[in-house]
Write a protein that holds these residues in place. Structure first.
Motif, PDB file in Angstrom:
ATOM      1  N   VAL A  49       2.212   3.894   2.957  1.00  0.00           N
ATOM      2  CA  VAL A  49       3.670   3.987   2.892  1.00  0.00           C
ATOM      3  C   VAL A  49       4.128   5.376   2.453  1.00  0.00           C
ATOM      4  O   VAL A  49       4.931   6.030   3.130  1.00  0.00           O
ATOM      5  CB  VAL A  49       4.250   2.915   1.942  1.00  0.00           C
ATOM      6  N   LEU A  50       3.613   5.870   1.320  1.00  0.00           N
ATOM      7  CA  LEU A  50       4.059   7.161   0.790  1.00  0.00           C
ATOM      8  C   LEU A  50       3.879   8.328   1.755  1.00  0.00           C
ATOM      9  O   LEU A  50       4.752   9.195   1.840  1.00  0.00           O
ATOM     10  CB  LEU A  50       3.342   7.456  -0.535  1.00  0.00           C
ATOM     11  N   PRO A  51       2.751   8.402   2.492  1.00  0.00           N
ATOM     12  CA  PRO A  51       2.593   9.529   3.426  1.00  0.00           C
ATOM     13  C   PRO A  51       3.716   9.638   4.462  1.00  0.00           C
ATOM     14  O   PRO A  51       3.992  10.728   4.968  1.00  0.00           O
ATOM     15  CB  PRO A  51       1.249   9.239   4.093  1.00  0.00           C
ATOM     16  N   MET A  52       4.360   8.514   4.766  1.00  0.00           N
ATOM     17  CA  MET A  52       5.463   8.560   5.733  1.00  0.00           C
ATOM     18  C   MET A  52       6.646   9.358   5.194  1.00  0.00           C
ATOM     19  O   MET A  52       7.426   9.924   5.957  1.00  0.00           O
ATOM     20  CB  MET A  52       5.917   7.131   6.059  1.00  0.00           C
ATOM     21  N   PHE A  53       6.774   9.399   3.872  1.00  0.00           N
ATOM     22  CA  PHE A  53       7.904  10.076   3.255  1.00  0.00           C
ATOM     23  C   PHE A  53       7.527  11.455   2.699  1.00  0.00           C
ATOM     24  O   PHE A  53       8.360  12.362   2.673  1.00  0.00           O
ATOM     25  CB  PHE A  53       8.480   9.213   2.128  1.00  0.00           C
ATOM     26  N   THR A  54       6.286  11.584   2.250  1.00  0.00           N
ATOM     27  CA  THR A  54       5.876  12.842   1.627  1.00  0.00           C
ATOM     28  C   THR A  54       5.173  13.782   2.595  1.00  0.00           C
ATOM     29  O   THR A  54       5.114  14.989   2.365  1.00  0.00           O
ATOM     30  CB  THR A  54       4.933  12.568   0.448  1.00  0.00           C
ATOM     31  N   GLY A  55       4.598  13.232   3.675  1.00  0.00           N
ATOM     32  CA  GLY A  55       3.843  14.057   4.610  1.00  0.00           C
ATOM     33  C   GLY A  55       2.450  14.393   4.117  1.00  0.00           C
ATOM     34  O   GLY A  55       1.688  15.092   4.790  1.00  0.00           O
ATOM     35  N   ASP A  56       2.089  13.875   2.936  1.00  0.00           N
ATOM     36  CA  ASP A  56       0.764  14.117   2.357  1.00  0.00           C
ATOM     37  C   ASP A  56      -0.098  12.881   2.585  1.00  0.00           C
ATOM     38  O   ASP A  56       0.256  11.775   2.157  1.00  0.00           O
ATOM     39  CB  ASP A  56       0.889  14.392   0.855  1.00  0.00           C
ATOM     40  N   MET A  57      -1.231  13.044   3.278  1.00  0.00           N
ATOM     41  CA  MET A  57      -2.084  11.903   3.600  1.00  0.00           C
ATOM     42  C   MET A  57      -2.649  11.209   2.365  1.00  0.00           C
ATOM     43  O   MET A  57      -3.062  10.056   2.428  1.00  0.00           O
ATOM     44  CB  MET A  57      -3.245  12.349   4.493  1.00  0.00           C
ATOM     45  N   PHE A  58      -2.657  11.915   1.220  1.00  0.00           N
ATOM     46  CA  PHE A  58      -3.188  11.333  -0.005  1.00  0.00           C
ATOM     47  C   PHE A  58      -2.119  10.624  -0.837  1.00  0.00           C
ATOM     48  O   PHE A  58      -2.414  10.096  -1.897  1.00  0.00           O
ATOM     49  CB  PHE A  58      -3.853  12.407  -0.865  1.00  0.00           C
ATOM     50  N   GLY A  59      -0.879  10.605  -0.341  1.00  0.00           N
ATOM     51  CA  GLY A  59       0.176   9.977  -1.114  1.00  0.00           C
ATOM     52  C   GLY A  59       0.494  10.805  -2.344  1.00  0.00           C
ATOM     53  O   GLY A  59       1.061  11.888  -2.262  1.00  0.00           O
ATOM     54  N   ILE A  60       0.102  10.306  -3.489  1.00  0.00           N
ATOM     55  CA  ILE A  60       0.271  11.044  -4.743  1.00  0.00           C
ATOM     56  C   ILE A  60      -0.825  12.107  -4.822  1.00  0.00           C
ATOM     57  O   ILE A  60      -2.015  11.792  -4.762  1.00  0.00           O
ATOM     58  CB  ILE A  60       0.174  10.108  -5.959  1.00  0.00           C
ATOM     59  N   GLY A  61      -0.448  13.355  -4.945  1.00  0.00           N
ATOM     60  CA  GLY A  61      -1.426  14.442  -4.958  1.00  0.00           C
ATOM     61  C   GLY A  61      -1.514  15.127  -6.299  1.00  0.00           C
ATOM     62  O   GLY A  61      -1.123  14.576  -7.329  1.00  0.00           O
ATOM     63  N   GLY A  62      -2.031  16.353  -6.289  1.00  0.00           N
ATOM     64  CA  GLY A  62      -2.154  17.142  -7.516  1.00  0.00           C
ATOM     65  C   GLY A  62      -3.163  16.566  -8.491  1.00  0.00           C
ATOM     66  O   GLY A  62      -4.076  15.818  -8.118  1.00  0.00           O
ATOM     67  N   THR A  63      -2.980  16.891  -9.767  1.00  0.00           N
ATOM     68  CA  THR A  63      -3.883  16.409 -10.814  1.00  0.00           C
ATOM     69  C   THR A  63      -3.857  14.893 -10.923  1.00  0.00           C
ATOM     70  O   THR A  63      -4.892  14.249 -11.118  1.00  0.00           O
ATOM     71  CB  THR A  63      -3.492  17.023 -12.177  1.00  0.00           C
ATOM     72  N   THR A  64      -2.674  14.307 -10.758  1.00  0.00           N
ATOM     73  CA  THR A  64      -2.560  12.846 -10.806  1.00  0.00           C
ATOM     74  C   THR A  64      -3.380  12.200  -9.700  1.00  0.00           C
ATOM     75  O   THR A  64      -4.042  11.179  -9.901  1.00  0.00           O
ATOM     76  CB  THR A  64      -1.088  12.410 -10.673  1.00  0.00           C
ATOM     77  N   GLY A  65      -3.351  12.813  -8.518  1.00  0.00           N
ATOM     78  CA  GLY A  65      -4.127  12.294  -7.403  1.00  0.00           C
ATOM     79  C   GLY A  65      -5.620  12.341  -7.668  1.00  0.00           C
ATOM     80  O   GLY A  65      -6.361  11.417  -7.311  1.00  0.00           O
ATOM     81  N   ILE A  66      -6.071  13.413  -8.306  1.00  0.00           N
ATOM     82  CA  ILE A  66      -7.491  13.532  -8.655  1.00  0.00           C
ATOM     83  C   ILE A  66      -7.887  12.447  -9.647  1.00  0.00           C
ATOM     84  O   ILE A  66      -8.955  11.827  -9.528  1.00  0.00           O
ATOM     85  CB  ILE A  66      -7.794  14.933  -9.223  1.00  0.00           C
ATOM     86  N   LEU A  67      -7.028  12.189 -10.624  1.00  0.00           N
ATOM     87  CA  LEU A  67      -7.298  11.136 -11.606  1.00  0.00           C
ATOM     88  C   LEU A  67      -7.345   9.761 -10.937  1.00  0.00           C
ATOM     89  O   LEU A  67      -8.173   8.917 -11.296  1.00  0.00           O
ATOM     90  CB  LEU A  67      -6.234  11.155 -12.704  1.00  0.00           C
ATOM     91  N   ILE A  68      -6.476   9.560  -9.954  1.00  0.00           N
ATOM     92  CA  ILE A  68      -6.484   8.300  -9.206  1.00  0.00           C
ATOM     93  C   ILE A  68      -7.808   8.130  -8.469  1.00  0.00           C
ATOM     94  O   ILE A  68      -8.407   7.050  -8.465  1.00  0.00           O
ATOM     95  CB  ILE A  68      -5.300   8.257  -8.211  1.00  0.00           C
ATOM     96  N   SER A  69      -8.277   9.212  -7.838  1.00  0.00           N
ATOM     97  CA  SER A  69      -9.549   9.149  -7.110  1.00  0.00           C
ATOM     98  C   SER A  69     -10.724   8.909  -8.055  1.00  0.00           C
ATOM     99  O   SER A  69     -11.652   8.166  -7.722  1.00  0.00           O
ATOM    100  CB  SER A  69      -9.768  10.443  -6.320  1.00  0.00           C
ATOM    101  N   LEU A  70     -10.697   9.529  -9.219  1.00  0.00           N
ATOM    102  CA  LEU A  70     -11.752   9.304 -10.212  1.00  0.00           C
ATOM    103  C   LEU A  70     -11.772   7.841 -10.655  1.00  0.00           C
ATOM    104  O   LEU A  70     -12.844   7.232 -10.790  1.00  0.00           O
ATOM    105  CB  LEU A  70     -11.553  10.215 -11.420  1.00  0.00           C
ATOM    106  N   PHE A  71     -10.592   7.283 -10.866  1.00  0.00           N
ATOM    107  CA  PHE A  71     -10.494   5.868 -11.235  1.00  0.00           C
ATOM    108  C   PHE A  71     -11.048   4.987 -10.115  1.00  0.00           C
ATOM    109  O   PHE A  71     -11.791   4.033 -10.366  1.00  0.00           O
ATOM    110  CB  PHE A  71      -9.041   5.498 -11.524  1.00  0.00           C
ATOM    111  N   ALA A  72     -10.682   5.305  -8.858  1.00  0.00           N
ATOM    112  CA  ALA A  72     -11.121   4.504  -7.714  1.00  0.00           C
ATOM    113  C   ALA A  72     -12.638   4.557  -7.546  1.00  0.00           C
ATOM    114  O   ALA A  72     -13.277   3.538  -7.268  1.00  0.00           O
ATOM    115  CB  ALA A  72     -10.437   4.987  -6.440  1.00  0.00           C
ATOM    116  N   VAL A  73     -13.218   5.752  -7.734  1.00  0.00           N
ATOM    117  CA  VAL A  73     -14.676   5.889  -7.650  1.00  0.00           C
ATOM    118  C   VAL A  73     -15.344   5.051  -8.739  1.00  0.00           C
ATOM    119  O   VAL A  73     -16.340   4.363  -8.492  1.00  0.00           O
ATOM    120  CB  VAL A  73     -15.088   7.372  -7.779  1.00  0.00           C
TER     121      VAL A  73
END
Length: 231
Positions: free
Chosen positions: A153-177
């Motif tokens: 959903v978010l990529p449709m509005f932000t244009g970023d395939m990762f949705g939430i990006g930046g440092t927060t996005g990295i923390l999200i990926s670390l949590f998911a891993v």
């Protein structure tokens, strides 16, 4: 008759570790084989989006059917492995084109994490209790809902395939891993419990399916993490 050995799990049609290993290897071979199809098919930019849709949609539907179907269906599980392979191959090609070298890094990280979690589970470093199982399951459900919003959903509005990006996005990926890694312990425990309780031999297909799904999930989360770090 009385001198014959006691019937074992194979004789009584019960699931064994060999069953699970062989079914897992078989499904993994399908994922790799059709992953190659997805990889080379996605090499052309005009076919990449089509492959995503053709693989992701049936994979999502089959996943729901397998999860909620009252009876176990081997053809559905095999079909899921086929479309999952195409999806993994296509998404791997996309990530490799965008961030060269990220695919072998993610694959190596997945193998290392799987091995580490298996050793941690077998040595008792990680113990799967009822409370542990409930907490991890609730976290998986919560993350699945978040991932649908964040990556679809978010990529449709932000244009970023990762949705939430930046440092927060990295923390999200670390949590998911981390969550995908811990989920492996649930798969290992489920296999042990199925063998201990004498589950029907056909159940080994479902156990193998669950394990492959978790490994693929872990691999994709590693892809996202390393791509985000490269960004």
């Amino acid at each position: 008759m009385y001198n014959q050995p006691t019937a074992g799990p194979v004789d009584t049609g019960r699931v064994t570790m060999d069953d699970v290993i062989m079914k897992t290897l078989g499904l993994f071979a399908l994922v790799l084989g059709f992953g190659a199809v997805g990889w080379y098919g996605a090499d052309q930019s005009e076919t990449l989006g089509l492959l995503f849709v053709m693989a992701w949609v049936p994979m999502f539907i089959l996943g729901l059917v397998i999860a909620f179907k009252k009876t176990l269906s081997v053809p559905l599980i095999v079909g899921y492995a086929v479309v999952e392979g195409v999806f993994v191959g296509a998404i791997s090609q996309f990530f490799e084109n965008q961030w060269n070298g990220v695919v072998p890094t993610a694959a190596l990280a997945t193998v290392a994490t799987f091995s580490g979690m298996f050793l941690a589970y077998k040595t008792g470093l990680i113990k799967v209790t009822d409370k542990f199982r409930r907490i991890v399951t609730m976290m998986i459900i919560g993350y699945a809902i978040f991932a649908l919003v964040n990556y679809l959903v978010l990529p449709m509005f932000t244009g970023d395939m990762f949705g939430i990006g930046g440092t927060t996005g990295i923390l999200i990926s670390l949590f998911a891993v981390g969550l995908a890694s811990v989920s492996l312990a649930l798969d290992f425990d489920m296999i042990d419990r199925a063998i201990a309780t004498g589950a029907p031999q056909k159940y080994s297909w479902l156990l193998a399916h669950g394990l492959i799904v978790t490994v693929v999930w872990l691999y994709i989360e590693f892809l996202r993490l390393f791509a985000r770090l490269r960004e």
